[in-house]
Design a protein around this motif. Structure first.
Motif, mmCIF file in Angstrom:
data_model
loop_
_atom_site.group_PDB
_atom_site.id
_atom_site.type_symbol
_atom_site.label_atom_id
_atom_site.label_comp_id
_atom_site.label_asym_id
_atom_site.label_seq_id
_atom_site.Cartn_x
_atom_site.Cartn_y
_atom_site.Cartn_z
ATOM 1 N N VAL A 216 0.841 -1.196 0.000
ATOM 2 C CA VAL A 216 0.000 0.000 0.000
ATOM 3 C C VAL A 216 0.874 1.243 0.000
ATOM 4 N N ALA A 217 0.551 2.200 -0.843
ATOM 5 C CA ALA A 217 1.179 3.519 -0.795
ATOM 6 C C ALA A 217 0.187 4.486 -0.170
ATOM 7 N N GLU A 218 0.678 5.307 0.761
ATOM 8 C CA GLU A 218 -0.172 6.303 1.408
ATOM 9 C C GLU A 218 0.376 7.688 1.136
ATOM 10 N N ILE A 219 -0.403 8.498 0.441
ATOM 11 C CA ILE A 219 -0.025 9.885 0.168
ATOM 12 C C ILE A 219 -0.609 10.756 1.265
ATOM 13 N N GLY A 220 0.251 11.517 1.923
ATOM 14 C CA GLY A 220 -0.190 12.323 3.056
ATOM 15 C C GLY A 220 -0.181 11.510 4.328
ATOM 16 N N SER A 221 0.897 10.795 4.578
ATOM 17 C CA SER A 221 0.929 9.795 5.639
ATOM 18 C C SER A 221 1.250 10.338 7.026
ATOM 19 N N ALA A 222 1.893 11.499 7.130
ATOM 20 C CA ALA A 222 2.321 12.007 8.446
ATOM 21 C C ALA A 222 1.114 12.439 9.290
ATOM 22 N N PRO A 223 1.183 12.199 10.611
ATOM 23 C CA PRO A 223 2.278 11.569 11.374
ATOM 24 C C PRO A 223 2.235 10.054 11.422
ATOM 25 N N GLY A 224 1.139 9.421 10.879
ATOM 26 C CA GLY A 224 1.188 7.978 10.778
ATOM 27 C C GLY A 224 0.020 7.200 11.335
ATOM 28 N N ARG A 233 -2.812 -4.637 9.962
ATOM 29 C CA ARG A 233 -3.433 -5.668 9.132
ATOM 30 C C ARG A 233 -2.405 -6.469 8.354
ATOM 31 N N GLY A 234 -1.143 -6.204 8.606
ATOM 32 C CA GLY A 234 -0.091 -6.954 7.938
ATOM 33 C C GLY A 234 0.324 -6.396 6.599
ATOM 34 N N CYS A 235 -0.030 -5.148 6.306
ATOM 35 C CA CYS A 235 0.344 -4.533 5.037
ATOM 36 C C CYS A 235 1.785 -4.023 5.063
ATOM 37 N N HIS A 236 2.364 -3.909 3.870
ATOM 38 C CA HIS A 236 3.629 -3.210 3.680
ATOM 39 C C HIS A 236 3.275 -1.814 3.187
ATOM 40 N N VAL A 237 3.669 -0.797 3.923
ATOM 41 C CA VAL A 237 3.204 0.561 3.653
ATOM 42 C C VAL A 237 4.351 1.446 3.205
ATOM 43 N N LEU A 238 4.140 2.125 2.081
ATOM 44 C CA LEU A 238 5.055 3.153 1.591
ATOM 45 C C LEU A 238 4.410 4.493 1.905
ATOM 46 N N HIS A 257 9.416 5.254 4.499
ATOM 47 C CA HIS A 257 9.022 6.662 4.366
ATOM 48 C C HIS A 257 9.784 7.314 3.226
ATOM 49 N N LEU A 258 9.040 7.899 2.294
ATOM 50 C CA LEU A 258 9.622 8.767 1.268
ATOM 51 C C LEU A 258 9.265 10.192 1.652
ATOM 52 N N ARG A 259 10.242 10.924 2.149
ATOM 53 C CA ARG A 259 9.972 12.265 2.657
ATOM 54 C C ARG A 259 10.010 13.274 1.522
ATOM 55 N N ARG A 260 8.953 13.248 0.749
ATOM 56 C CA ARG A 260 8.821 14.168 -0.380
ATOM 57 C C ARG A 260 7.346 14.237 -0.784
ATOM 58 N N LEU A 276 -3.643 2.132 -3.108
ATOM 59 C CA LEU A 276 -3.196 3.497 -2.840
ATOM 60 C C LEU A 276 -4.253 4.205 -2.001
ATOM 61 N N VAL A 277 -3.794 4.853 -0.934
ATOM 62 C CA VAL A 277 -4.687 5.665 -0.104
ATOM 63 C C VAL A 277 -4.127 7.071 -0.049
ATOM 64 N N ALA A 278 -5.005 8.035 0.084
ATOM 65 C CA ALA A 278 -4.565 9.432 0.096
ATOM 66 C C ALA A 278 -5.455 10.251 1.002
ATOM 67 N N ASP A 279 -4.842 11.091 1.809
ATOM 68 C CA ASP A 279 -5.557 12.024 2.682
ATOM 69 C C ASP A 279 -4.708 13.289 2.737
ATOM 70 N N MET A 280 -5.008 14.210 1.839
ATOM 71 C CA MET A 280 -4.210 15.424 1.687
ATOM 72 C C MET A 280 -5.065 16.639 2.041
ATOM 73 N N ASN A 281 -4.462 17.603 2.693
ATOM 74 C CA ASN A 281 -5.201 18.784 3.138
ATOM 75 C C ASN A 281 -5.273 19.831 2.020
ATOM 76 N N VAL A 282 -5.879 19.409 0.915
ATOM 77 C CA VAL A 282 -6.032 20.270 -0.258
ATOM 78 C C VAL A 282 -7.421 20.033 -0.834
ATOM 79 N N ALA A 283 -7.823 20.860 -1.793
ATOM 80 C CA ALA A 283 -9.124 20.707 -2.438
ATOM 81 C C ALA A 283 -9.180 19.386 -3.211
ATOM 82 N N PRO A 284 -10.391 18.833 -3.414
ATOM 83 C CA PRO A 284 -10.516 17.516 -4.052
ATOM 84 C C PRO A 284 -9.792 17.367 -5.377
#
Length: 360
Positions: A216-224, A233-238, A257-260, A276-284
């Motif tokens: 799974v890749a998570e965009i907007g992952s901080a702080p976690g 759940r046993g996932c490998h998370v980027l 963690h890719l810090r970018r 892929l999951v995403a939770d970004m503090n921007v407009a849709p």
């Protein structure tokens, strides 16, 4: 399953979402007529010859729960109301009792989270004890356990102190298994943010087959917080975020963690990613553009998505259909949206390619 005879339908939602719900109902169910509301609680009169079944799907993104309404329960005190409630449903083969309160304010305000309260539990106990005649079915006692699909549920909404509304619904898999569509989730002590609640609810609601070993890749992952739910759940998370991750998340062996920013990540980093999951503090549309640039790349094969879309202004709710069409345009043939219990002014979109066919 035969249609039922009821004159009204009742529904609950976030307090500020009521105008959005009215607009959804007007668009999807133009024959429904608005009847009564309090912030977070609405009723509509049904057309006289409706053919709705007790498990009908309302299909509204911003409605958390819905049921046929039998009206306000009469009584000068709680004991009288509990007795009167059973008179309203005495002809129905009720198998379970659900009690919940409408939201008193928006999620996050002074720490408020929509959930079952001790007062709801007390009223549930009163109702179970007040059932006349035959012994109360054992399932009616099970307040914390999810109802089983097909069960007929007596619904009691506590609209205000001393103001209860009665109704019923037949359970469908998903939110209707729980009182008010409220999952009994509690933020664990080890969780680094309430994003854990949003992700756990999204996983349970969406039922996406994200299992042990999923990448799974998570965009907007901080702080976690959301990463923690996936890792459990046993996932490998980027995790992709220019901000810092909590040390406990960084220490997990299945977390990278890719810090970018997502636009700075080379697309080859996503070659093994299937979710892929995403939770970004921007407009849709900013979130959707960031995701689109990844999932439509020739070298990337993402099977499913969980996206949190922030409604910077409530007016953006009128564009939900447009957002979902955009996701479908990327090749996802199952796309659903819901304003989750733990969402604030935002909604969750779940998408899946089924059957899954990798790009050649």
């Amino acid at each position: 399953m035969t249609p039922v005879r009821a004159e009204f339908v009742m529904m609950t939602c976030q307090t500020a979402a009521a105008p959005i719900v009215k607009a959804e109902i007007a668009a999807r169910w133009p024959d429904f007529r608005f009847a009564y509301s309090r912030p977070g609680f609405l009723t509509f009169r049904l057309p006289e010859n409706h053919r709705l079944r007790a498990d009908f799907d309302l299909g509204c993104v911003f409605v958390r729960s819905h049921a046929f309404s039998l009206g306000r329960i009469a009584g000068s005190d709680d004991q009288q109301r509990a007795a009167a409630a059973w008179e309203m449903v005495k002809t129905l083969p009720i198998e379970r009792v659900h009690v919940w309160s409408r939201d008193r304010c928006e999620p996050g305000y002074r720490g408020f989270e929509p959930r079952i309260t001790e007062e709801d539990r007390r009223i549930h106990r009163l109702l179970v004890d007040a059932r006349p005649g035959a012994q109360t079915p054992a399932k009616a006692e099970q307040f914390e356990q999810p109802a089983e699909p097909g069960e007929l549920v007596f619904d009691c909404v506590v609209v205000d102190p001393g103001v209860w509304y009665a109704g019923f619904h037949r359970v469908r898999p998903g939110p209707s298994q729980y009182p008010g569509g409220l999952w009994p989730l509690v933020l664990p002590e080890h969780a680094v943010s309430r994003a854990w609640l949003k992700m756990e609810e999204a996983l349970q609601w969406s039922q996406l087959p994200i299992g042990q070993g999923a990448r799974v890749a998570e965009i907007g992952s901080a702080p976690g917080g959301a990463s923690q739910a996936l890792l459990a759940r046993g996932c490998h998370v980027l995790g992709i975020d220019p901000a810092e991750m909590d040390a406990s998340v960084l220490a997990h062996p299945n977390f990278t963690h890719l810090r970018r920013r997502s636009t700075q990540v080379r697309r080859r980093e996503f070659r093994k990613i299937r979710w892929l999951v995403a939770d970004m503090n921007v407009a849709p549309n900013y979130t959707l553009s960031a995701v689109e640039g990844i999932v439509t790349h020739a070298e990337v094969s993402v099977r499913g998505l969980i996206l949190t879309l922030k409604l910077i202004e409530w007016e953006m709710a009128s564009r939900v259909a447009e957002y979902l069409d955009r996701v479908r345009g990327w090749g996802y043939n199952i796309v659903r949206a819901r304003q989750l219990q733990f969402n604030r002014r935002e909604l969750c979109v779940a998408a899946l390619q089924k059957p899954f066919q990798r790009k050649s």
